[in-house]
Design a protein around this motif. Structure first.
Motif, PDB file in Angstrom:
ATOM      1  N   LEU A 123       0.805  -1.214   0.000  1.00  0.00           N
ATOM      2  CA  LEU A 123       0.000   0.000   0.000  1.00  0.00           C
ATOM      3  C   LEU A 123       0.841   1.268   0.000  1.00  0.00           C
ATOM      4  O   LEU A 123       0.351   2.339  -0.391  1.00  0.00           O
ATOM      5  CB  LEU A 123      -0.928   0.012   1.226  1.00  0.00           C
ATOM      6  CG  LEU A 123      -2.108  -0.963   1.196  1.00  0.00           C
ATOM      7  CD1 LEU A 123      -2.894  -0.897   2.496  1.00  0.00           C
ATOM      8  CD2 LEU A 123      -3.013  -0.682   0.008  1.00  0.00           C
ATOM      9  N   ALA A 167      -2.981   3.886   2.624  1.00  0.00           N
ATOM     10  CA  ALA A 167      -3.956   3.852   1.532  1.00  0.00           C
ATOM     11  C   ALA A 167      -4.298   5.263   1.063  1.00  0.00           C
ATOM     12  O   ALA A 167      -4.356   5.543  -0.145  1.00  0.00           O
ATOM     13  CB  ALA A 167      -5.221   3.123   1.994  1.00  0.00           C
ATOM     14  N   ARG A 172      -6.222   5.556  -2.295  1.00  0.00           N
ATOM     15  CA  ARG A 172      -7.026   4.343  -2.160  1.00  0.00           C
ATOM     16  C   ARG A 172      -8.010   4.507  -1.001  1.00  0.00           C
ATOM     17  O   ARG A 172      -7.773   5.271  -0.073  1.00  0.00           O
ATOM     18  CB  ARG A 172      -6.129   3.128  -1.942  1.00  0.00           C
ATOM     19  CG  ARG A 172      -5.098   2.947  -3.065  1.00  0.00           C
ATOM     20  CD  ARG A 172      -4.216   1.721  -2.866  1.00  0.00           C
ATOM     21  NE  ARG A 172      -3.234   1.628  -3.952  1.00  0.00           N
ATOM     22  CZ  ARG A 172      -1.950   1.935  -3.858  1.00  0.00           C
ATOM     23  NH1 ARG A 172      -1.475   2.350  -2.693  1.00  0.00           N
ATOM     24  NH2 ARG A 172      -1.165   1.830  -4.892  1.00  0.00           N
ATOM     25  N   ASN A 173      -9.093   3.757  -1.055  1.00  0.00           N
ATOM     26  CA  ASN A 173     -10.131   3.847  -0.043  1.00  0.00           C
ATOM     27  C   ASN A 173      -9.574   3.415   1.323  1.00  0.00           C
ATOM     28  O   ASN A 173      -9.276   2.235   1.525  1.00  0.00           O
ATOM     29  CB  ASN A 173     -11.310   2.947  -0.432  1.00  0.00           C
ATOM     30  CG  ASN A 173     -12.482   3.087   0.522  1.00  0.00           C
ATOM     31  OD1 ASN A 173     -12.372   3.690   1.592  1.00  0.00           O
ATOM     32  ND2 ASN A 173     -13.618   2.535   0.143  1.00  0.00           N
ATOM     33  N   GLY A 213      -9.940  -0.192  -6.845  1.00  0.00           N
ATOM     34  CA  GLY A 213      -8.852   0.780  -6.963  1.00  0.00           C
ATOM     35  C   GLY A 213      -7.640   0.475  -6.120  1.00  0.00           C
ATOM     36  O   GLY A 213      -6.812   1.363  -5.877  1.00  0.00           O
ATOM     37  N   TYR A 214      -7.517  -0.774  -5.651  1.00  0.00           N
ATOM     38  CA  TYR A 214      -6.346  -1.170  -4.863  1.00  0.00           C
ATOM     39  C   TYR A 214      -5.241  -1.763  -5.742  1.00  0.00           C
ATOM     40  O   TYR A 214      -4.194  -2.133  -5.256  1.00  0.00           O
ATOM     41  CB  TYR A 214      -6.752  -2.159  -3.769  1.00  0.00           C
ATOM     42  CG  TYR A 214      -6.966  -1.473  -2.433  1.00  0.00           C
ATOM     43  CD1 TYR A 214      -6.253  -1.833  -1.298  1.00  0.00           C
ATOM     44  CD2 TYR A 214      -7.868  -0.422  -2.325  1.00  0.00           C
ATOM     45  CE1 TYR A 214      -6.445  -1.190  -0.091  1.00  0.00           C
ATOM     46  CE2 TYR A 214      -8.076   0.234  -1.131  1.00  0.00           C
ATOM     47  CZ  TYR A 214      -7.357  -0.147  -0.013  1.00  0.00           C
ATOM     48  OH  TYR A 214      -7.550   0.511   1.190  1.00  0.00           O
ATOM     49  N   GLU A 216      -3.585  -1.111  -9.871  1.00  0.00           N
ATOM     50  CA  GLU A 216      -3.649  -0.374 -11.137  1.00  0.00           C
ATOM     51  C   GLU A 216      -3.811  -1.324 -12.317  1.00  0.00           C
ATOM     52  O   GLU A 216      -4.195  -0.898 -13.414  1.00  0.00           O
ATOM     53  CB  GLU A 216      -2.388   0.463 -11.320  1.00  0.00           C
ATOM     54  CG  GLU A 216      -2.417   1.812 -10.619  1.00  0.00           C
ATOM     55  CD  GLU A 216      -2.525   1.704  -9.101  1.00  0.00           C
ATOM     56  OE1 GLU A 216      -3.300   2.475  -8.508  1.00  0.00           O
ATOM     57  OE2 GLU A 216      -1.844   0.836  -8.504  1.00  0.00           O
TER      58      GLU A 216
END
Length: 458
Positions: A123, A167, A172-173, A213-214, A216
């Motif tokens: 992350l 994150a 990222r969320n 979206g974790y 690409e």
């Protein structure tokens, strides 16, 4: 005794010499191939660095060296090959900070699994690419027995915050990252049309990570990652650990460290108290050399720690051969333990391993010392021969032949003195009476070396 002293001095000096040579050996063994900033035809330089197996201080030290090398050669990108089930939180935090602050951007290529501390490392990368079938997440904090800590614990809260921050900084969320740590969270993820309920840790497959979206992209090889990053044709510098770093990572394992302590302490104790074998002493010295080697390669031990340890061993030897009422032993134990603990990355874990190792080593050494007690060093100082009368040993000759003989007092007997019998001078005593010099006496009792006489009646 002389041979024992010489042998102990020899292997103690050998220990000191080997420990002092460790830095030189590391320098020779840990070098890496130097890469140019630009490859042939001006190609960009990309460092490909493995971050595999357990995450611990040895991996942290290796990655520090790798990133430093990448920065020195002005690499365009670092691709971090992540495949791990996790490891130490403290080491992962250090690695995450290294990735975040590096001048060279990082892309994580998740192959297989990036669980626990591995997910945190991934992350922190600007981009994440995942191999088909790979997974990321399940980052619960566990104790030394492998049991999950209570979600309300401070350690879990801190780790959850670190995951959220990692994150957020890369868009990222953060709620998903927190759900990887805290299973008491209820989280709906619309992209997956799924709700993670209480008691369930979030773990994402490569397809799921791409949807939320974790990740690409999904890449089946290093070349596909390079293509996705627009680095086709780049010069690849594969930065692998040196042999010394691989060995250090193995030696830094807490179980291996404890075994080294057991062998080291037991070997030295056996060699000191049951001299003559040599092998226990060699094993003991070698075990501590390996321990300090691993700590030195990982960047935690200094020469001063090794010297402090050697001083402790020397003081213990001095206490055995030059008794100092326990003072040398106490100082020696303090020096020995201080050297070992100060050389470690985690002092508390090192102290625990040393304590366990000491107890088990004393049990092992006690068994060996008892089995070979007749060869023990204490036999150098104990008279084992028994001087028994039946073996012909007497404190003085028994003179029973004098019983009934008559002689003359050479000195006054008050009541002890000297008398002569047939020309033989004999120490005698009376039953309490006083006998004048020159008076006739008769032997009335012979009791060991005690000759009792009485005055000859006139």
């Amino acid at each position: 005794m002389g041979n024992t002293n010489i042998r102990l001095k020899a292997w103690l000096m050998g220990l000191l010499a080997v420990l002092m040579l460790i830095p030189a050996g590391i320098a020779a063994a840990s070098g890496s191939t130097v890469a140019a900033a630009e490859g042939q035809n001006g190609a960009k330089l990309v460092y490909y660095i493995p971050a595999e197996r357990t995450i611990e201080s040895g991996l942290q030290r290796f990655l520090q060296r790798a990133y430093q090398d990448a920065e020195e050669h002005q690499a365009s990108y670092v691709i971090l090959d992540v495949n791990t089930l996790g490891g130490r939180v403290d080491a992962a935090l250090e690695i995450g900070e290294l990735i975040k602050t590096s001048k060279v951007p990082t892309a994580a290529f998740v192959r297989g699994k990036a669980f626990s501390a591995g997910s945190f490392i991934a992350l922190n990368a600007k981009q994440i690419y995942m191999e088909p079938g790979s997974t990321i997440g399940a980052a619960a904090v566990v104790n030394g027995q492998g049991e999950e800590l209570d979600p309300s614990a401070k350690t879990v809260a801190a780790w959850s915050s670190a995951m959220r921050s990692a994150a957020e900084q890369n868009g990222r969320n953060p709620a998903i990252a927190e759900g990887m740590v805290n299973k008491n969270r209820v989280l709906a993820v619309p992209q997956l049309n799924k709700e993670y309920r209480e008691g369930e840790l979030i773990s994402l497959t490569s397809e799921e990570a791409l949807k939320v979206g974790y990740a690409e992209g999904i890449a089946g090889s290093r070349e596909e990652v390079l293509k996705a990053l627009g680095l086709e044709g780049a010069q690849i510098e594969i930065f692998n650990p040196s042999f010394s770093e691989e060995l250090a990572r193995f030696l830094l394992n807490p179980i291996v460290t404890t075994i080294l302590f057991i062998l080291g302490l037991a070997g030295i104790a056996i060699e000191l108290f049951v001299p003559g074998f040599g092998i226990p002493g060699i094993i003991g010295v070698a075990s501590f050399v390996l321990y300090f080697f691993g700590q030195y390669v990982a960047g935690f031990a200094g020469v001063e720690d090794m010297v402090l340890f050697v001083i402790g061993i020397i003081l213990l030897v001095i206490e055995i051969f030059v008794p100092g009422f326990g003072i040398w032993a106490i100082i020696g134990i303090v020096c020995l333990m201080s050297g070992v603990i100060m050389a470690a990355y985690d002092s508390s874990n090192a102290a625990l391993s040393l304590g366990i190792g000491f107890i088990l080593a004393m049990v092992l050494a006690g068994f060996v010392i008892y089995a070979f007690r007749k060869r023990g060093i204490w036999n150098k100082f104990i008279l084992k021969d028994e001087l028994k009368t039946e073996l012909g040993y007497v404190s003085q000759p028994v003179k029973e032949y004098l019983l009934g003989k008559t002689g003359k007092a050479l000195t006054p007997l008050r009541p002890a003195g000297t008398a002569i019998f047939d020309g033989e001078r004999v120490d005698v005593v009376t039953a309490g009476e006083f006998i004048m010099q020159g008076q006739q006496v008769t032997v009335v009792l012979v009791e060991g070396g005690r000759i009792v006489v009485s005055a000859e009646e006139k």
